[in-house]
Design a protein around this motif. Sequence first.
Motif, PDB file in Angstrom:
ATOM      1  N   ASP A  93       0.843  -1.199   0.000  1.00  0.00           N
ATOM      2  CA  ASP A  93       0.000   0.000   0.000  1.00  0.00           C
ATOM      3  C   ASP A  93       0.881   1.252   0.000  1.00  0.00           C
ATOM      4  O   ASP A  93       1.601   1.501   0.971  1.00  0.00           O
ATOM      5  N   PRO A  94       0.850   2.048  -1.057  1.00  0.00           N
ATOM      6  CA  PRO A  94       1.694   3.252  -1.109  1.00  0.00           C
ATOM      7  C   PRO A  94       1.250   4.348  -0.146  1.00  0.00           C
ATOM      8  O   PRO A  94       1.940   5.367  -0.021  1.00  0.00           O
ATOM      9  N   ARG A  95       0.130   4.148   0.552  1.00  0.00           N
ATOM     10  CA  ARG A  95      -0.352   5.175   1.475  1.00  0.00           C
ATOM     11  C   ARG A  95       0.343   5.119   2.835  1.00  0.00           C
ATOM     12  O   ARG A  95       0.189   6.044   3.645  1.00  0.00           O
ATOM     13  N   ASN A  96       1.087   4.036   3.120  1.00  0.00           N
ATOM     14  CA  ASN A  96       1.831   4.014   4.390  1.00  0.00           C
ATOM     15  C   ASN A  96       3.329   3.895   4.111  1.00  0.00           C
ATOM     16  O   ASN A  96       3.759   3.546   3.005  1.00  0.00           O
ATOM     17  N   SER A  97       4.121   4.205   5.125  1.00  0.00           N
ATOM     18  CA  SER A  97       5.579   4.289   4.948  1.00  0.00           C
ATOM     19  C   SER A  97       6.175   2.955   4.544  1.00  0.00           C
ATOM     20  O   SER A  97       7.043   2.889   3.661  1.00  0.00           O
ATOM     21  N   ARG A 147       5.489   2.252   0.879  1.00  0.00           N
ATOM     22  CA  ARG A 147       6.269   3.101  -0.031  1.00  0.00           C
ATOM     23  C   ARG A 147       7.716   2.627  -0.127  1.00  0.00           C
ATOM     24  O   ARG A 147       8.295   2.578  -1.222  1.00  0.00           O
ATOM     25  N   LEU A 207       7.833  -0.605  -2.092  1.00  0.00           N
ATOM     26  CA  LEU A 207       7.673  -0.338  -3.522  1.00  0.00           C
ATOM     27  C   LEU A 207       8.948   0.253  -4.119  1.00  0.00           C
ATOM     28  O   LEU A 207       9.298  -0.040  -5.272  1.00  0.00           O
ATOM     29  N   PHE A 208       9.644   1.072  -3.337  1.00  0.00           N
ATOM     30  CA  PHE A 208      10.921   1.613  -3.816  1.00  0.00           C
ATOM     31  C   PHE A 208      11.935   0.484  -3.980  1.00  0.00           C
ATOM     32  O   PHE A 208      12.687   0.445  -4.969  1.00  0.00           O
ATOM     33  N   ASP A 243      17.655  -0.269   1.630  1.00  0.00           N
ATOM     34  CA  ASP A 243      16.202  -0.243   1.746  1.00  0.00           C
ATOM     35  C   ASP A 243      15.718  -1.380   2.640  1.00  0.00           C
ATOM     36  O   ASP A 243      14.895  -1.188   3.536  1.00  0.00           O
TER      37      ASP A 243
END
Length: 283
Positions: free
Chosen positions: A210-214, A217, A220-221, A272
């Motif tokens: 979910d890109p909406r939480n840290s 994100r 995904l990176f 990461d």
Amino acid sequence: MDVDGTLAFARWVYFLSVMILFGSALFPFYALDRTAAPALAPLPRNINPALALAAAIFAAIWLLCFTAGLSGREGMVETLRGVLMESDFGTVWFVRLSLLLLVISFSGRPELIVGPAFLLLTCEGWQGHAAALGLLASLTQALHVASAGAWIGGLLPLGLLIAAARRHPSEVAAVETVLWRFSRFGMVAVALIFFTGAMTTWLMLGSFPDPRNSYGRILLFKISLFVAMVGLAVYNRYALVSRMKSEPVKSLGTLSRNVALEQIIGFGVLLDVSALGLMDPYA
């Protein structure tokens, strides 16, 4: 740097060191004709001891930072005793520290490093997020980390061999063979990384990140960096290696830059991952 920052950095240096030790020690078994090309050494002899020592030092820093995060600086000794003696986490750390001693002892014999370094990487499946999800997640994560180590760690000796071939044109034919062997092995490693990573993500999150939480994100990176590495690897295999016979000098120059860029991106992936391991995926 605060405790969490130091912990993330220590994890990064540790995994980077162990992955290079594992990947570079494994490299000769599948990529080199060790009888026909003895001049092509995978790594300078002094690198393995330095990597083994770095792994041991930063493993200790990792353990101390983790303990400090639980207890604060006061009471660290008692908390450390509890972590090591009274928890499953401590069992994993005793195994890890024992394996590190083996790696340091074998640092002058790369062929003996493969087994202990492989086990050091698979230890990651038995702690952290994966361990909380059961045996399947632990096995999947262990295979994921080991596959990543085989690929990322193998890029360093590959890059050194390409650089050697640029200085010594007589080695071009031998390096071309190495490149084809590494490409075949890399395809298997990349497939394992992809499938085990996807399975671990599904077991942990039950959905696409979910890109909406840290956490989503940063995950995904990581995936985007992985895709960039795969893109470079595909270009190297199907465009550059195929042109080796017709344009060896130009192809080797581009390959050298691309492999160096792959390594840099791989180091970014590990940074990461080092941060992800400290985050709550459900926050």
